[in-house]
Design an enzyme around this catalytic site. Structure first.
Site, PDB file in Angstrom:
ATOM      1  N   PRO A  10       0.823  -1.166   0.007  1.00 60.21           N
ATOM      2  CG  PRO A  10       0.145  -0.937   2.298  1.00 60.21           C
ATOM      3  CD  PRO A  10       0.705  -1.852   1.426  1.00 60.21           C
ATOM      4  CB  CYS A  11       3.162   2.775  -2.528  1.00 61.00           C
ATOM      5  SG  CYS A  11       2.200   2.360  -3.956  1.00 61.00           S
TER       6      CYS A  11
END
Length: 175
Positions: A141-142
């Site tokens: 989850p950047c």
């Protein structure tokens, strides 16, 4: 052999890149750094409807995405393989620790890297470069990384998608 399949999401086409065991890439159409992790590798289109091919991890990945885009937190992970430098992999492992619906900052990630004892100093910009080259968007989850002031900063898939991904997770933006 590497395969690719398009997943049609509410935010546009997503390209899934995988082999027999692992998801190697998850990229929005026209995303920056598209396919960096597999540059030079030949990919073949995967058509699960032809009856000849099946891939359990692809099915798990698509189910994960279906649950995610329905506004729920998936409680399982597809088998992923992160391909990149040791530094980038260290950053991406920290991304995997960010809870659903929450955010962290580039600075906080750089501080975690220093705390690990593996790095003596670290810049938020260096972390930003690694975050931007994440080959498995959404699942790693950047999009949950923001500026120190809470601002939405760069996202290889585009800032409007970053905002919508966070909204999908129920994140409340400050006015």
């Amino acid at each position: 052999m590497l395969y690719k399949k398009i997943y049609n999401s509410p935010l546009g086409k997503i390209y899934l890149i995988f082999d027999e065991e692992f998801l190697l890439g998850l990229y929005f159409e026209n995303q920056k750094y598209f396919g960096d992790a597999i540059k030079g590798e030949e990919t073949e289109n995967f058509d699960s409807k032809n009856g000849e091919l099946s891939n359990k991890n692809l099915e798990v990945t698509e189910k994960w995405l279906d649950i995610y885009f329905s506004g729920e937190e998936p409680k399982f992970m597809p088998c992923i393989k992160l391909i990149g430098t040791e530094f980038r992999r260290d950053v991406w492992k920290i991304l995997l620790e960010i809870p659903y619906g929450e955010t962290t900052t580039y600075k906080a990630i750089s501080e975690k890297l220093i705390e690990s004892g593996k790095y003596k100093r670290m810049s938020a910009q260096g972390v930003g470069g690694a975050v931007g080259h994440n080959p498995i968007s959404i699942i790693v989850p950047c999009h949950r990384v923001v500026g120190v002031d809470g601002s939405l900063t760069g996202y290889a898939g585009g800032l409007s998608r970053k905002k919508r991904l966070l909204q999908n997770e129920g994140f409340k933006f400050k006015k």
